[in-house]
Design a protein around this motif. Structure first.
Motif: not given
Ligand code: SF4
Length: 490
Positions: A349-353, A360-365, A455-458, A464-473
């Motif tokens: 999440g950066r500026d737009a998010v 607005h409520e977030p698209p994810v918990d 996944g991706v929201s927004l 670059p500005e979307a909310m990406w759902h990442l799994t990191v290790e």
């Protein structure tokens, strides 16, 4: 027309985005050697070195912020500049399609991303004629984090902690020191500065940026400016700002100063800061065919010597593993200076998010979540997304929103670079969260710690500005603001 011109420009863009020139590599090797093993600066520089190697090995963007492409073109008298400009624009769009440049051109009023790096004012292309029968194209990719730290001074001026900067070379020196001090944490250090003494407001900034086309090891023919450059290097590198502002011996890898005549009434000092991801290359083209006759700044016949001989994060044994979602206890146990390795879900999440989440409520918990200040380069492969570059962006831009977002939605860790301000620090303490400083620009290194894009929201904000759902290790970062009111940045 020149049949190979388009391909040559495309090669130049791809190579510039993915391979640092030898003079910058040498300076970064020197910086690495100067920092004692086991220090935070040494760990940061080890990650940067791996990132540089990964980028060239896999032809990936060195930093996810591929910046504002700025072309300086010299052409023979009579060359068709209109056609060349169109070809350069098309090559920029193609490099963007291939994921070598991040889509970085947004409408300044609506924020809408054009998606192909084209738009009014982007890319920047300057033409000059010369009386040689060849075409020279130089390109610099300078990211937003360092561009935002550029500074211009109208002398005389009073500078905090530095006193008055008069219309003398000592006054110029004070301005440069002020600019470098202010850049820490925002433009990823160690970096370099291009400076113009004089000119007007416009030509001063342009000439300052032009200085960045000089190699880091060149010698200024003007003895006065040469001495000034040396003085800045020794003073700044004694300030202990170090890599990423973590403290250390190397803060600047270059200082290049030029001068332009000025009006008697004006005395501007313009400073262009560039980060360690100092991406600048050039080519000389055959004026009939457009084929590359020579590379500038690099010699393709010389093999690229790797920056590092051992891949992987250099562990000291003191690293702390964090698995998401994070609990309040785990977060409150952390203190400033801890090195953590994050595994599990992360949301970008950066500026737009951030602006969106205020209304607005977030698209994810987001409870227990890790929010990553990052605008990644993401490419679609069939039905799947793949992140090809994903380093942190400058966090301070989110300062107006971050504390409130932590409070409302239960975010437990914010990852970015450069640290945040008092409002965020208070929220971290009140609600049990931490700020983690990742290594700025290490886009290839961090992309490899991303195991999947889930996944991706927004997406309407652009990739670059979307909310990406990442799994990191094993995503390494340093706690620079903790839940006890401590901040390394202050
Ligand atoms: S290295 Fe840092 S300052 Fe440079 S372009 Fe990348 S994010 Fe921006």
């Amino acid at each position: 027309m020149l049949p190979s011109f388009f391909d040559s420009v495309l090669q130049l863009i791809v190579r510039t985005s993915t391979d640092l020139p030898p003079d910058v590599r040498a300076a970064m090797k020197h910086a690495r050697a100067a920092e004692p093993e086991g220090t935070r600066a040494s760990q940061a520089l080890a990650i940067i070195a791996q990132n540089i190697d990964l980028a060239v090995d896999h032809e990936g963007a060195i930093c996810q912020d591929t910046g504002m492409p700025t072309f300086e073109v010299h052409v023979p008298v009579g060359a068709n500049q209109i056609w060349m400009r169109a070809q350069i624009r098309e090559a920029v769009a193609e490099a963007t399609r291939r994921g070598k440049l991040r889509p970085n051109s947004v409408d300044s009023i609506t924020g809408q991303n054009s998606g192909d790096n084209l738009g009014p004012g982007t890319p920047i292309v300057h033409f000059d004629q010369w009386e040689r029968d060849e075409i020279e194209i130089k390109l610099i990719l300078k990211g937003g984090g360092c561009e935002n730290t550029n500074a211009q001074y109208a002398l005389p001026v009073e500078l905090p902690h530095l006193g008055r900067a008069d219309r003398t070379l000592d006054g110029v020196r004070r301005c440069i020191l002020h600019a470098v001090w202010n850049a820490q944490g925002k433009g990823c250090s160690p970096g370099a500065v291009g400076v113009c003494v004089g000119g007007d407001r416009t030509s001063g900034y342009m000439h300052a940026k032009d200085q960045l086309f000089r190699t880091l090891d060149d010698v200024n023919p003007d003895e006065r400016l040469r001495d000034l450059e040396a003085s800045i290097m020794s003073t700044v590198n004694a300030l202990e700002i170090g890599a990423m502002g973590f403290g250390g011996k190397v803060t600047l890898i270059g200082c290049k100063v030029g001068a332009l005549n000025r009006l008697p009434a004006s005395f501007f000092v313009s400073v262009a800061y560039d980060c360690w991801a100092f991406r600048r290359l050039g080519v000389v083209l055959n004026a009939s065919s457009g084929t590359i006759e020579k590379w500038l700044y690099r010699d393709p016949s010389h093999p690229i010597i790797p920056m590092i001989d051992q891949a992987g994060f250099t562990r000291t044994g003191r690293e702390i593993s964090l698995n998401t979602p994070l609990t309040e206890d785990a977060v409150r146990a952390l203190k400033v200076g801890d090195v953590v390795m994050v595994s599990g879900r992360m949301f970008t999440g950066r500026d737009a998010v951030h602006s969106h989440l205020m209304k607005h409520e977030p698209p994810v918990d987001l409870r227990g979540s890790v929010l990553y200040h990052c605008g990644p380069v993401v490419v679609k492969e069939g039905e799947r997304w793949r992140v090809t570059a994903a380093g942190p962006t400058t966090s301070i831009r989110e300062e107006p929103y971050q504390g409130e977002i932590i409070r409302r939605y239960g975010v437990r860790a914010v990852v970015g670079k450069g640290g945040m301000g008092a409002k965020t620090l208070a929220a971290l303490k009140d609600h049990g969260a931490v700020y983690l400083n990742a290594i700025g620009g290490a886009a290839q290194f961090y992309a490899r710690s991303i195991k999947s894009v889930d996944g991706v929201s927004l997406m309407e904000f652009g990739t670059p500005e979307a909310m990406w759902h990442l799994t990191v290790e094993g995503f390494p970062a340093i706690v620079t603001m903790d839940a006890h009111g401590n901040s390394l940045h202050s």
